[in-house]
Design a protein around this motif. Structure first.
Motif, PDB file in Angstrom:
ATOM      1  N   LEU A 135     -48.487  70.433  37.274  1.00  0.00           N
ATOM      2  CA  LEU A 135     -47.960  69.547  37.402  1.00  0.00           C
ATOM      3  C   LEU A 135     -47.003  69.052  35.392  1.00  0.00           C
ATOM      4  N   GLU A 136     -46.083  68.051  35.233  1.00  0.00           N
ATOM      5  CA  GLU A 136     -45.378  68.254  34.473  1.00  0.00           C
ATOM      6  C   GLU A 136     -45.453  66.047  34.142  1.00  0.00           C
ATOM      7  N   ALA A 137     -46.175  65.836  32.807  1.00  0.00           N
ATOM      8  CA  ALA A 137     -46.556  64.369  32.691  1.00  0.00           C
ATOM      9  C   ALA A 137     -45.667  63.825  31.718  1.00  0.00           C
ATOM     10  N   ILE A 138     -44.863  63.010  32.001  1.00  0.00           N
ATOM     11  CA  ILE A 138     -44.045  62.442  30.655  1.00  0.00           C
ATOM     12  C   ILE A 138     -44.531  61.293  30.053  1.00  0.00           C
ATOM     13  N   ALA A 139     -45.504  60.625  28.476  1.00  0.00           N
ATOM     14  CA  ALA A 139     -45.793  59.372  27.876  1.00  0.00           C
ATOM     15  C   ALA A 139     -44.922  58.973  27.480  1.00  0.00           C
ATOM     16  N   GLN A 140     -44.946  58.166  26.931  1.00  0.00           N
ATOM     17  CA  GLN A 140     -44.211  57.117  26.140  1.00  0.00           C
ATOM     18  C   GLN A 140     -45.171  56.013  25.725  1.00  0.00           C
ATOM     19  N   LEU A 141     -44.514  55.505  24.510  1.00  0.00           N
ATOM     20  CA  LEU A 141     -44.713  53.995  24.202  1.00  0.00           C
ATOM     21  C   LEU A 141     -44.941  52.933  24.880  1.00  0.00           C
ATOM     22  N   GLY A 142     -46.334  51.799  24.961  1.00  0.00           N
ATOM     23  CA  GLY A 142     -46.448  50.765  25.823  1.00  0.00           C
ATOM     24  C   GLY A 142     -47.268  50.050  24.924  1.00  0.00           C
ATOM     25  N   LEU A 143     -47.209  48.917  25.657  1.00  0.00           N
ATOM     26  CA  LEU A 143     -48.344  47.681  25.386  1.00  0.00           C
ATOM     27  C   LEU A 143     -49.694  47.099  26.492  1.00  0.00           C
ATOM     28  N   GLY A 144     -50.576  46.983  25.394  1.00  0.00           N
ATOM     29  CA  GLY A 144     -51.477  46.720  26.692  1.00  0.00           C
ATOM     30  C   GLY A 144     -51.796  45.776  27.919  1.00  0.00           C
ATOM     31  N   GLU A 145     -50.203  44.821  26.810  1.00  0.00           N
ATOM     32  CA  GLU A 145     -50.081  43.484  27.387  1.00  0.00           C
ATOM     33  C   GLU A 145     -49.321  44.348  29.073  1.00  0.00           C
ATOM     34  N   GLU A 146     -48.481  45.412  29.131  1.00  0.00           N
ATOM     35  CA  GLU A 146     -47.856  45.437  30.152  1.00  0.00           C
ATOM     36  C   GLU A 146     -49.210  46.478  31.027  1.00  0.00           C
ATOM     37  N   HIS A 147     -49.575  46.629  30.568  1.00  0.00           N
ATOM     38  CA  HIS A 147     -50.686  48.153  31.743  1.00  0.00           C
ATOM     39  C   HIS A 147     -52.157  48.302  30.756  1.00  0.00           C
ATOM     40  N   ALA A 148     -53.483  48.429  31.142  1.00  0.00           N
ATOM     41  CA  ALA A 148     -54.532  48.607  30.525  1.00  0.00           C
ATOM     42  C   ALA A 148     -54.314  50.562  29.435  1.00  0.00           C
ATOM     43  N   LYS A 149     -53.846  50.775  30.128  1.00  0.00           N
ATOM     44  CA  LYS A 149     -53.966  52.448  30.027  1.00  0.00           C
ATOM     45  C   LYS A 149     -53.277  52.229  27.800  1.00  0.00           C
ATOM     46  N   TRP A 150     -52.509  51.193  27.058  1.00  0.00           N
ATOM     47  CA  TRP A 150     -51.655  50.833  26.549  1.00  0.00           C
ATOM     48  C   TRP A 150     -52.697  50.216  25.408  1.00  0.00           C
TER      49      TRP A 150
END
Length: 266
Positions: A135-150
């Protein structure tokens, strides 16, 4: 405002803040948790998956793997002028393996050696004989208010600074408070024949010592404008970086409010 660092490790920071109120320190806590950007896997393209785990479950597990974050070399996808994904806003990681074996986070190969899993030992999928994953995974910047993974922090909390007073006229040094204190905050000084405070900041303000003092010689209160703050991160950013960014964000918010008021609310 006065800040004093009490303990500083790789992923943990403990400090005291003096001269602020609850609203200020709580705003700082919330910003540290949900408004400081970090890198996390956002999308996964499966080329092959024979493992006994659904694509969605494996993708979810990949999304929760902490990744080292460089906020100077990356921009958020919303701020990037590309139409989809590019090196300015995204990082590609490839996971490939054939059983029998267990694939770990260290098996995720990133196109950027500086942006990779924080830990190499997080188990991702167990492959049996003949099973294969690619598989190929794409990582991007984000905020914790959008999802706990950030969320960059695993622990982000504060408590009021304690204040313990012992009245020497009432205290008979019976040692009941010393014996009952669950955190060994108090100690008996044999030389001066008195109870002393030896670890004030470890006090949880349970007031067990107050309850066990028959002479009401001890009081436990809080310092209204002083707090003990603790930040622990998942390794994607250092606690100092998280705190610095949070302070910058809080300052920008304050400037916006001041400007809004000066312009008459327009």
């Amino acid at each position: 405002m006065e800040i004093e660092i009490k303990n500083r490790e790789n992923d943990q920071l403990i400090f005291t803040v003096d001269g602020v109120d609850v609203s200020m320190v709580n705003a700082l806590r919330r910003i540290c948790m949900v408004e400081v950007p970090t890198l996390a896997i956002e999308s996964v393209q499966f080329l092959k998956n024979d493992a006994r785990i659904f694509d969605e479950a494996l993708a979810h597990r990949l999304g929760l793997v902490p990744l080292t974050t460089d906020l100077e070399s990356l921009v958020s996808a919303e701020d990037c002028d590309c139409e989809g994904q590019c090196s300015r806003c995204s990082v590609s990681l490839v996971l490939k393996g054939k059983g029998p074996k267990t694939l770990y986070s260290g098996d995720l190969k990133s196109e950027d050696p500086n942006l990779k899993p924080v830990l190499d030992t997080i188990p991702l999928v167990k492959l049996k004989e003949g099973e294969e994953v690619e598989l190929e995974a794409i990582a991007q910047l984000g905020l914790g208010e959008e999802h706990a993974k950030w969320q960059p922090t695993t622990t982000c909390a504060y408590k009021n600074y304690p204040e313990i007073k012992i009245d020497p006229d009432k205290c008979e040094a019976c040692l009941d408070c010393v014996k009952e204190c669950p955190r060994n905050v108090l100690e008996f000084d044999e030389k001066n024949n008195q109870i002393i405070v030896v670890d004030l900041e470890n006090c949880s303000m349970c007031r067990t010592c107050v309850k066990d003092c028959q002479n009401n010689a001890i009081t436990v209160e809080i310092v209204e404008d002083k707090f003990i703050f603790r930040i622990e991160t998942d390794g994607s950013l250092s606690p100092i970086d998280v705190l610095t960014l949070a302070c910058d964000i809080l300052s920008e918010k304050a400037d916006k409010i001041v400007t809004f008021c000066e312009e008459g609310g327009s």
